[in-house]
Design an enzyme around this catalytic site. Structure first.
Site, PDB file in Angstrom:
ATOM      1  N   ARG A  28    -102.707 -67.867  81.191  1.00  0.00           N
ATOM      2  CA  ARG A  28    -102.386 -69.199  80.871  1.00  0.00           C
ATOM      3  C   ARG A  28    -103.338 -69.857  79.419  1.00  0.00           C
ATOM      4  O   ARG A  28    -103.208 -70.993  79.493  1.00  0.00           O
ATOM      5  CB  ARG A  28    -102.416 -70.290  82.064  1.00  0.00           C
ATOM      6  CG  ARG A  28    -101.059 -70.149  82.900  1.00  0.00           C
ATOM      7  CD  ARG A  28    -101.239 -71.027  84.081  1.00  0.00           C
ATOM      8  NE  ARG A  28    -101.901 -70.869  85.197  1.00  0.00           N
ATOM      9  CZ  ARG A  28    -102.402 -71.347  86.050  1.00  0.00           C
ATOM     10  NH1 ARG A  28    -102.457 -72.810  85.814  1.00  0.00           N
ATOM     11  NH2 ARG A  28    -103.254 -71.353  87.030  1.00  0.00           N
ATOM     12  N   GLN A  93    -111.589 -52.153  85.929  1.00  0.00           N
ATOM     13  CA  GLN A  93    -110.608 -52.079  87.009  1.00  0.00           C
ATOM     14  C   GLN A  93    -109.293 -52.137  86.079  1.00  0.00           C
ATOM     15  O   GLN A  93    -108.846 -53.175  85.532  1.00  0.00           O
ATOM     16  CB  GLN A  93    -110.569 -53.230  87.573  1.00  0.00           C
ATOM     17  CG  GLN A  93    -109.477 -53.250  88.806  1.00  0.00           C
ATOM     18  CD  GLN A  93    -109.197 -54.818  89.171  1.00  0.00           C
ATOM     19  OE1 GLN A  93    -109.475 -55.860  88.649  1.00  0.00           O
ATOM     20  NE2 GLN A  93    -108.530 -54.973  90.445  1.00  0.00           N
ATOM     21  N   SER A 120    -116.777 -65.026  90.489  1.00  0.00           N
ATOM     22  CA  SER A 120    -115.612 -64.931  89.628  1.00  0.00           C
ATOM     23  C   SER A 120    -116.371 -65.279  88.284  1.00  0.00           C
ATOM     24  O   SER A 120    -117.074 -66.669  88.108  1.00  0.00           O
ATOM     25  CB  SER A 120    -114.421 -65.706  90.005  1.00  0.00           C
ATOM     26  OG  SER A 120    -113.790 -64.924  91.078  1.00  0.00           O
ATOM     27  N   ARG A 355    -132.229 -78.506  57.724  1.00  0.00           N
ATOM     28  CA  ARG A 355    -131.956 -77.041  58.386  1.00  0.00           C
ATOM     29  C   ARG A 355    -132.819 -76.222  58.532  1.00  0.00           C
ATOM     30  O   ARG A 355    -134.024 -76.732  58.440  1.00  0.00           O
ATOM     31  CB  ARG A 355    -131.134 -76.498  56.645  1.00  0.00           C
ATOM     32  CG  ARG A 355    -129.618 -77.189  56.350  1.00  0.00           C
ATOM     33  CD  ARG A 355    -129.360 -76.762  55.103  1.00  0.00           C
ATOM     34  NE  ARG A 355    -129.029 -75.147  55.130  1.00  0.00           N
ATOM     35  CZ  ARG A 355    -128.870 -74.624  53.975  1.00  0.00           C
ATOM     36  NH1 ARG A 355    -129.132 -75.131  52.816  1.00  0.00           N
ATOM     37  NH2 ARG A 355    -129.001 -73.275  54.114  1.00  0.00           N
ATOM     38  N   GLY A 445    -138.405 -89.203  35.175  1.00  0.00           N
ATOM     39  CA  GLY A 445    -136.976 -89.026  35.699  1.00  0.00           C
ATOM     40  C   GLY A 445    -136.227 -88.132  34.759  1.00  0.00           C
ATOM     41  O   GLY A 445    -136.560 -88.067  33.515  1.00  0.00           O
TER      42      GLY A 445
HETATM   43  C1  UD1 Z   1    -108.636 -65.890  95.405  1.00  0.00           C
HETATM   44  C2  UD1 Z   1    -108.416 -65.585  96.969  1.00  0.00           C
HETATM   45  C3  UD1 Z   1    -108.092 -67.170  97.668  1.00  0.00           C
HETATM   46  C4  UD1 Z   1    -108.974 -68.136  97.077  1.00  0.00           C
HETATM   47  C5  UD1 Z   1    -109.049 -68.385  95.717  1.00  0.00           C
HETATM   48  C6  UD1 Z   1    -110.022 -69.168  95.168  1.00  0.00           C
HETATM   49  C7  UD1 Z   1    -107.963 -63.416  97.151  1.00  0.00           C
HETATM   50  C8  UD1 Z   1    -106.924 -62.645  97.681  1.00  0.00           C
HETATM   51  N1  UD1 Z   1    -107.587 -64.909  97.131  1.00  0.00           N
HETATM   52  O1  UD1 Z   1    -107.155 -66.233  95.134  1.00  0.00           O
HETATM   53  O2  UD1 Z   1    -108.305 -67.027  98.844  1.00  0.00           O
HETATM   54  O3  UD1 Z   1    -108.650 -69.436  97.824  1.00  0.00           O
HETATM   55  O4  UD1 Z   1    -109.290 -67.009  94.853  1.00  0.00           O
HETATM   56  O5  UD1 Z   1    -109.992 -69.534  93.768  1.00  0.00           O
HETATM   57  O6  UD1 Z   1    -108.942 -63.053  96.840  1.00  0.00           O
HETATM   58  N2  UD1 Z   1    -109.501 -60.481  89.253  1.00  0.00           N
HETATM   59  C9  UD1 Z   1    -109.690 -59.152  89.278  1.00  0.00           C
HETATM   60  N3  UD1 Z   1    -108.998 -58.251  89.204  1.00  0.00           N
HETATM   61  C10 UD1 Z   1    -107.911 -58.339  90.046  1.00  0.00           C
HETATM   62  C11 UD1 Z   1    -107.409 -59.685  90.317  1.00  0.00           C
HETATM   63  C12 UD1 Z   1    -108.409 -60.759  90.256  1.00  0.00           C
HETATM   64  O7  UD1 Z   1    -110.700 -59.164  88.380  1.00  0.00           O
HETATM   65  O8  UD1 Z   1    -106.891 -57.408  90.449  1.00  0.00           O
HETATM   66  C13 UD1 Z   1    -110.298 -61.583  89.234  1.00  0.00           C
HETATM   67  C14 UD1 Z   1    -109.765 -62.768  88.443  1.00  0.00           C
HETATM   68  O9  UD1 Z   1    -109.752 -62.707  87.010  1.00  0.00           O
HETATM   69  C15 UD1 Z   1    -110.462 -63.881  89.100  1.00  0.00           C
HETATM   70  C16 UD1 Z   1    -110.823 -63.731  90.399  1.00  0.00           C
HETATM   71  O10 UD1 Z   1    -110.652 -62.178  90.364  1.00  0.00           O
HETATM   72  O11 UD1 Z   1    -111.740 -64.290  88.463  1.00  0.00           O
HETATM   73  C17 UD1 Z   1    -109.930 -64.320  91.543  1.00  0.00           C
HETATM   74  O12 UD1 Z   1    -108.633 -64.160  90.987  1.00  0.00           O
HETATM   75  P1  UD1 Z   1    -107.227 -65.025  91.339  1.00  0.00           P
HETATM   76  O13 UD1 Z   1    -106.341 -64.350  90.920  1.00  0.00           O
HETATM   77  O14 UD1 Z   1    -107.770 -66.174  90.735  1.00  0.00           O
HETATM   78  O15 UD1 Z   1    -107.378 -65.338  92.787  1.00  0.00           O
HETATM   79  P2  UD1 Z   1    -106.305 -65.975  93.588  1.00  0.00           P
HETATM   80  O16 UD1 Z   1    -105.070 -65.213  93.734  1.00  0.00           O
HETATM   81  O17 UD1 Z   1    -106.286 -67.533  92.967  1.00  0.00           O
END
Ligand code: UD1
Ligand code: MG
Length: 479
Positions: A28, A93, A120, A355, A445
Site C-alpha cells: 500500500r 524470509q 516490527s 554552508r 568598489g
Molecule cells: C499482526 C498480529 C496481530 C496484531 C497486529 C498488530 C499476527 C498473526 N498477527 O497482524 O495479532 O494485532 O500484528 O499490528 O502476528 N511480516 C514479516 N513476514 C511475514 C509477515 C509479516 O516480516 O511473513 C512483518 C510485516 O512486514 C510487519 C509485521 O511482520 O512488519 C506484522 O505483519 P502484519 O501483516 O502487519 O501483521 P498483521 O496481520 O497486521
C-alpha cells in the site's frame, strides 16, 4: 528510559535479544522503496526501531528481511550513531508465510538464555520505557504481551481472557467469532518471550487458519496449554504501537510525532508560534527563552542558545546558534559534517545561506542573499547584502560590501582568502584567492584583487574612470 530502571532490569534478568520483522512488502505504500526504509522525522522507520533496541541494551538484534532484503540490510549496516552496541544479524524470509514463520527464521541466531523482544520494522514510535514495562512483566521467565485498548479493533488480533481474567489466546480478526470481535483489547504486535520457550512453541505452529499463515500469535495458546503464565501489559497510547502501511498513515504518524516533540519543547520553555508548524528531524537542544516562528525545519544536531530567535520559514541543520543570535526568516543553514556556528548576538538573514564550515563570531551580521561556506568571520564582521564568502578568514569588524565575492576555486583547487581585521571591502569586488587583504586596508568598489595588499592601503583595481564632455550618442538612421 530511566537508566536506573534499565539497570535494575538488566541485573535481575536475562540478556535481551531483539527480533525485528521487516520482510513484508508494504504494497500500500505504492513505492519502489521497501516500506521500512521510508522516513519518519528524517530517519527510516527501521532506524527508529533499531534505536529503540539500542536503548533496551539489546545483546543481539536480528532483522528479518524479505522484500528488498539487500537494500534493507545495507541501510541497517550503514546506520551509525547507536546509543549502544549490539550484534546485528539478518535472517531472510522468502517467501513470507506469516509472522510466526518470520520469527522462525531468526531462531538460529538466538541463544537459549535470552529474553526475546519481538518488534516490527514498520512500528517506529514505541517508547523504550514501555518495552521496559513489558520486560518487567516477564519477570525474566515468562511471556508478556503489549496490548492496547482499541475502540475500533477491526483487523487486529484480539486478546481473549478467561473468566479469571488471565490471557487465554490471541485470536486474529479473520478467525474470530462475532463475540471475540467485540473484544476491544488488541495485541499490539509486540511481545517478550524467553528464547527457549519461543523455540519450542514455534516448532508447533501450523497454518490451519483463515489466512493460511503461520501466526506468531498462536504461541500464546501453546503457552496456556503448558500452564505457562502469559502476562499482558496494557497501554492506552495507540501512537506507540501504530504501524505504517500507507503514505496517509506515514503522514499521520509524522504529524503526531512532531506534535509530541513540539509539546516537549514547549514544556522546556521554548516558545513556538504554532506547535503544528514545526518539524524536528533529529535532535534540537534549546536553552532558555528560545522562540521559533512558524514553518521551521530542524535537521540533525541543532543547538539553540539562550534567547535565540528563529524567524519564519527557516531550515537549520547541524549547527550551533549561540546566545541571543537572531536568525531572520527564510534562512537556510546546513552544517552537514563540518558544522556551522553562529556567535552570540549575531544577526543572520533574511534569505541568508550558511554552508558547512561557516563559523560566525559574536555580533556578526550576515544579510540577505549572502552565502558563506567554509569561512570564519570574527566578531563584529558584516556582510550585509548579496555576497559570497568561500574559504575565507575574515577578521574582526571587517565590512564586506554588497555584491563582493571570493573567487576561491581556480577550476581545479580551492584557495583561501584572508581579510584581516578592520578591512573595508567596497561593493562588487572580486578577491581572487589565494590573497590577503592587510589589516585596516580598503578595497575600492568594483576592484578585482589578485595580489595581496599592505596593511592600511587603499587598493583600487579597475579601469580608471574616463569622461568625455558633451558626448553625442549615435542617432537612429531613418530609411
Ligand atoms: C499482526 C498480529 C496481530 C496484531 C497486529 C498488530 C499476527 C498473526 N498477527 O497482524 O495479532 O494485532 O500484528 O499490528 O502476528 N511480516 C514479516 N513476514 C511475514 C509477515 C509479516 O516480516 O511473513 C512483518 C510485516 O512486514 C510487519 C509485521 O511482520 O512488519 C506484522 O505483519 P502484519 O501483516 O502487519 O501483521 P498483521 O496481520 O497486521
Ligand atoms: Mg498480515
Amino acid at each position: 528510559m530511566n537508566t536506573k530502571q534499565q539497570a535494575s532490569y538488566v541485573v535481575a534478568a536475562p540478556a535481551v535479544d531483539v527480533v525485528i520483522m521487516a520482510a513484508g512488502k508494504g504494497t500500500r505504500m505504492k513505492s519502489v522503496l521497501p516500506k521500512v526504509l521510508h522516513a519518519l522525522a528524517g530517519k527510516p522507520l527501521l532506524h527508529h526501531v533499531l534505536d529503540t533496541a539500542a536503548e533496551l541494551l539489546a545483546r543481539k538484534v536480528v532483522v528479518i528481511t524479505g522484500h528488498g532484503a539487500a537494500e534493507v540490510e545495507t541501510a541497517c549496516a550503514n546506520k551509525t550513531g547507536f546509543a549502544a552496541d549490539f550484534d546485528l544479524q539478518f535472517a531472510r524470509q522468502e517467501p513470507q508465510l506469516g509472522t510466526g514463520h518470520a520469527v522462525q527464521q531468526a531462531l538460529p541466531h538466538l541463544a537459549d538464555d535470552g529474553m526475546v523482544v519481538i518488534l516490527s520494522g514498520d512500528v517506529p514510535l514505541t517508547m523504550p520505557h514501555t518495552l521496559y514495562h513489558v520486560l518487567k512483566a516477564t519477570d525474566g521467565q515468562h511471556m508478556a504481551l503489549l496490548t492496547l485498548e482499541q475502540p475500533n479493533p477491526a483487523g487486529y488480533g484480539r486478546i481473549v481472557r478467561g473468566a479469571d481474567g488471565q490471557v487465554q489466546a490471541i485470536v486474529e480478526h479473520k478467525d474470530a467469532t462475532e463475540e471475540q470481535r467485540a473484544i476491544t483489547e488488541i495485541y499490539s504486535g509486540i511481545m517478550a518471550v524467553p528464547a527457549v520457550d519461543l523455540k519450542r512453541w514455534l516448532a508447533q505452529l501450523d497454518n490451519n487458519n483463515a489466512q493460511g499463515e503461520y501466526y506468531l500469535t498462536d504461541i500464546v495458546r501453546f503457552a496456556v496449554q503448558e500452564g505457562a503464565p502469559v502476562v499482558a501489559y496494557k497501554i492506552d497510547d495507540a501512537l506507540q504501537v501504530a504501524g505504517v502501511n500507507s503514505p496517509v498513515q506515514l503522514a499521520e504518524l509524522e504529524r503526531a510525532y512532531q506534535l509530541r516533540q513540539a509539546h516537549r519543547l514547549m514544556e522546556q520553555g521554548v516558545r513556538l508560534a504554532d506547535p503544528a508548524r514545526i518539524d524536528v528531524r533529529g535532535d534540537l537542544l534549546c536553552e532558555r527563552d528560545v522562540s521559533i516562528d512558524v514553518n521551521c525545519v530542524f535537521e540533525g544536531q541543532v543547538t539553540l542558545g539562550q534567547g535565540v530567535r528563529i524567524g519564519a520559514h527557516c531550515v537549520l541543520a547541524n549547527c550551533v546558534i549561540h546566545d541571543g543570535a537572531v536568525i531572520h526568516p527564510f534562512t537556510h543553514i546546513d552544517g552537514e559534517k563540518l558544522g556551522v556556528t553562529v556567535g552570540a548576538g549575531a544577526l543572520v538573514g533574511p534569505f541568508a545561506r550558511l554552508r558547512p564550515g561557516a563559523h560566525l563570531g559574536q555580533e556578526v551580521h550576515i544579510g540577505n542573499f549572502v552565502e558563506v561556506k567554509n569561512s570564519s568571520l570574527a566578531a563584529g564582521a558584516k556582510a550585509n547584502h548579496l555576497a559570497y564568502l568561500g574559504d575565507a578568514t575574515v577578521g574582526e569588524r571587517v565590512n564586506y560590501g554588497a555584491g563582493s565575492i571570493t573567487a576561491n576555486y581556480d577550476g581545479a583547487n580551492k584557495h583561501r582568502t584572508v581579510i584581516e581585521a578592520d578591512v573595508h571591502v567596497g561593493s562588487n569586488c572580486v578577491l581572487v584567492a589565494p590573497v590577503t587583504i592587510g589589516t585596516g586596508g580598503t578595497v575600492g568598489g568594483g576592484s578585482t584583487v589578485t595580489k595581496s595588499t599592505e596593511p592600511g592601503a587603499l587598493t583600487v583595481a579597475r579601469a580608471k574612470q574616463l569622461s568625455i564632455p558633451n558626448w553625442q550618442r549615435p542617432q537612429k538612421v531613418r530609411k
